[in-house]
Design a protein around this motif. Structure first.
Motif, PDB file in Angstrom:
ATOM      1  N   PRO A   1      -5.370  11.241  -1.731  1.00 46.44           N
ATOM      2  CA  PRO A   1      -5.249  11.839  -3.065  1.00 46.44           C
ATOM      3  C   PRO A   1      -4.101  12.834  -3.162  1.00 46.44           C
ATOM      4  N   ASN A   2      -3.599  13.268  -2.009  1.00 48.71           N
ATOM      5  CA  ASN A   2      -2.516  14.243  -1.986  1.00 48.71           C
ATOM      6  C   ASN A   2      -1.362  13.702  -1.139  1.00 48.71           C
ATOM      7  N   PRO A   3      -0.143  14.168  -1.420  1.00 47.50           N
ATOM      8  CA  PRO A   3       0.986  13.777  -0.567  1.00 47.50           C
ATOM      9  C   PRO A   3       0.741  14.227   0.869  1.00 47.50           C
ATOM     10  N   LEU A   4       1.187  13.444   1.831  1.00 48.48           N
ATOM     11  CA  LEU A   4       1.102  13.825   3.235  1.00 48.48           C
ATOM     12  C   LEU A   4       2.357  14.608   3.608  1.00 48.48           C
ATOM     13  N   PRO A   5       2.335  15.326   4.748  1.00 46.09           N
ATOM     14  CA  PRO A   5       3.521  16.097   5.146  1.00 46.09           C
ATOM     15  C   PRO A   5       4.778  15.227   5.150  1.00 46.09           C
ATOM     16  N   ASN A   6       5.765  15.611   4.334  1.00 45.33           N
ATOM     17  CA  ASN A   6       7.060  14.924   4.223  1.00 45.33           C
ATOM     18  C   ASN A   6       6.949  13.512   3.652  1.00 45.33           C
TER      19      ASN A   6
ATOM     20  N   VAL B   1       0.865  -1.180   0.000  1.00 49.74           N
ATOM     21  CA  VAL B   1       0.000   0.000   0.000  1.00 49.74           C
ATOM     22  C   VAL B   1       0.900   1.228   0.000  1.00 49.74           C
ATOM     23  N   LEU B   2       0.721   2.090  -0.992  1.00 49.36           N
ATOM     24  CA  LEU B   2       1.486   3.325  -1.080  1.00 49.36           C
ATOM     25  C   LEU B   2       0.650   4.490  -0.548  1.00 49.36           C
ATOM     26  N   ILE B   3       1.317   5.571  -0.205  1.00 46.46           N
ATOM     27  CA  ILE B   3       0.595   6.749   0.301  1.00 46.46           C
ATOM     28  C   ILE B   3      -0.466   7.194  -0.708  1.00 46.46           C
ATOM     29  N   GLY B   4      -0.127   7.105  -1.983  1.00 45.98           N
ATOM     30  CA  GLY B   4      -1.071   7.493  -3.027  1.00 45.98           C
ATOM     31  C   GLY B   4      -2.323   6.633  -3.069  1.00 45.98           C
TER      32      GLY B   4
ATOM     33  N   PRO C   1       5.822  11.587   0.103  1.00 45.22           N
ATOM     34  CA  PRO C   1       5.293  11.614  -1.262  1.00 45.22           C
ATOM     35  C   PRO C   1       4.310  10.468  -1.488  1.00 45.22           C
ATOM     36  N   LYS C   2       3.557  10.556  -2.556  1.00 43.91           N
ATOM     37  CA  LYS C   2       2.537   9.547  -2.841  1.00 43.91           C
ATOM     38  C   LYS C   2       3.154   8.172  -3.136  1.00 43.91           C
ATOM     39  N   THR C   3       4.456   8.163  -3.477  1.00 45.53           N
ATOM     40  CA  THR C   3       5.122   6.893  -3.796  1.00 45.53           C
ATOM     41  C   THR C   3       5.720   6.217  -2.559  1.00 45.53           C
ATOM     42  N   ALA C   4       5.654   6.874  -1.389  1.00 46.89           N
ATOM     43  CA  ALA C   4       6.201   6.271  -0.164  1.00 46.89           C
ATOM     44  C   ALA C   4       5.330   5.094   0.279  1.00 46.89           C
TER      45      ALA C   4
END
Length: 273
Positions: free
Chosen positions: A169-174, A162-165, A176-179
């Motif tokens: 829908p948006n990157p979280l603080p610090n 599961v990636l942040i994306g 990226p959506k690929t984390a």
């Protein structure tokens, strides 16, 4: 010449350090037991490099398998080097760094903190090459590293993790959506062998990387020297640069990364003499 031998659980590594302090032709031998592995590696090393026994000043052995060796090797002066000190000395030789964490990625993973002459083991995690092999035997029905790596090169990690994306829908603080939000959190029961192979390798490497970052909190150390057989995995070139960018740290894989402990064993003799 001083010979350094790292006798591991599954492999033995051997190097020579000559009078100029240069590493000579390191080799690695795989065997089912440490004694066979050690003597096989030593004999092959002497033969391949045309070295006579009389040319060897000292043999230094280290690693978990060294506990099985209690007599001089081929009648040569033989001593044991403390493994974690050897990790630090070998990594310092390879990088010229004085402050770092040395992360030995073997069957499990140990972490050694180096601060000048202060070299000490600060902990580790029971996850490493052994984890990779065990999970692959269960999930992929193979423990052939070459096959696992080849499968992983064709895998898609978004089918496993599961990636942040996936959750925002948006990157979280610090972040990226690929984390990565959850290792194996997106895995399906019908996941392909390629995706599973990549998931296993990514899980092992990411967890080791995260343990480095957590272990260095409040030390000011931001450079981690990775040693051991797992450094040879091609996926290291993807996982660790991504973590560097995310956490503003530096992961270093030196030239002789899998031989650092053997190098350090030999250097421990030279250091004391």
């Amino acid at each position: 010449m001083v010979i350094g031998i790292d006798v591991g659980i599954s492999t033995t590594k051997i190097v020579g350090i000559n009078d100029d302090g240069q590493v000579v032709s390191p080799i690695r031998i795989k065997a089912t037991d440490p004694v066979t592995s050690l003597y096989g590696a030593f004999g092959k090393y002497l033969y391949d490099n045309h070295i006579a026994l009389k040319d060897i000043e000292q043999v230094m052995i280290t690693g978990v398998g060294s506990a099985y060796i209690d007599s001089p090797i081929y009648g040569l002066p033989t001593s044991k080097a403390e493994e974690f000190i050897a990790d630090g000395l070998g990594a310092r030789y390879e990088t010229d760094l004085d402050r770092m964490l040395v992360v030995s990625m073997g069957t499990g993973t140990s972490i050694v903190q180096c601060d000048g002459e202060d070299i000490r083991h600060i902990g580790g995690i029971g996850l490493g090459g052994g984890t990779l092999m065990g999970l692959s035997r269960i999930m992929l029905k193979t423990d052939d590293v070459k096959q696992i790596v080849a499968l992983a090169l064709e895998g898609d990690i978004s089918n496993i993790d599961v990636l942040i994306g996936d959750i925002s829908p948006n990157p979280l603080p610090n972040l990226p959506k690929t984390a990565t939000a959850s290792l194996f959190g997106n895995a399906r029961s019908n996941a392909s062998r390629e995706d599973i192979a990549l998931g296993i390798i990514t899980t092992v490497l990411q967890t080791i990387g995260s343990s480095c970052i957590l272990a260095s909190l409040n030390t000011g150390i931001r450079e981690y020297v990775l040693i051991g057989n797992l450094t040879l995995l091609p996926q290291c070139k993807d996982v660790f640069p991504a973590m560097e960018k995310l956490y503003h740290v530096r992961f270093i894989i030196p030239k002789y990364s899998e031989f650092c402990t053997a190098i350090g064993a030999a250097l421990s003799y030279k250091k004391n003499h």
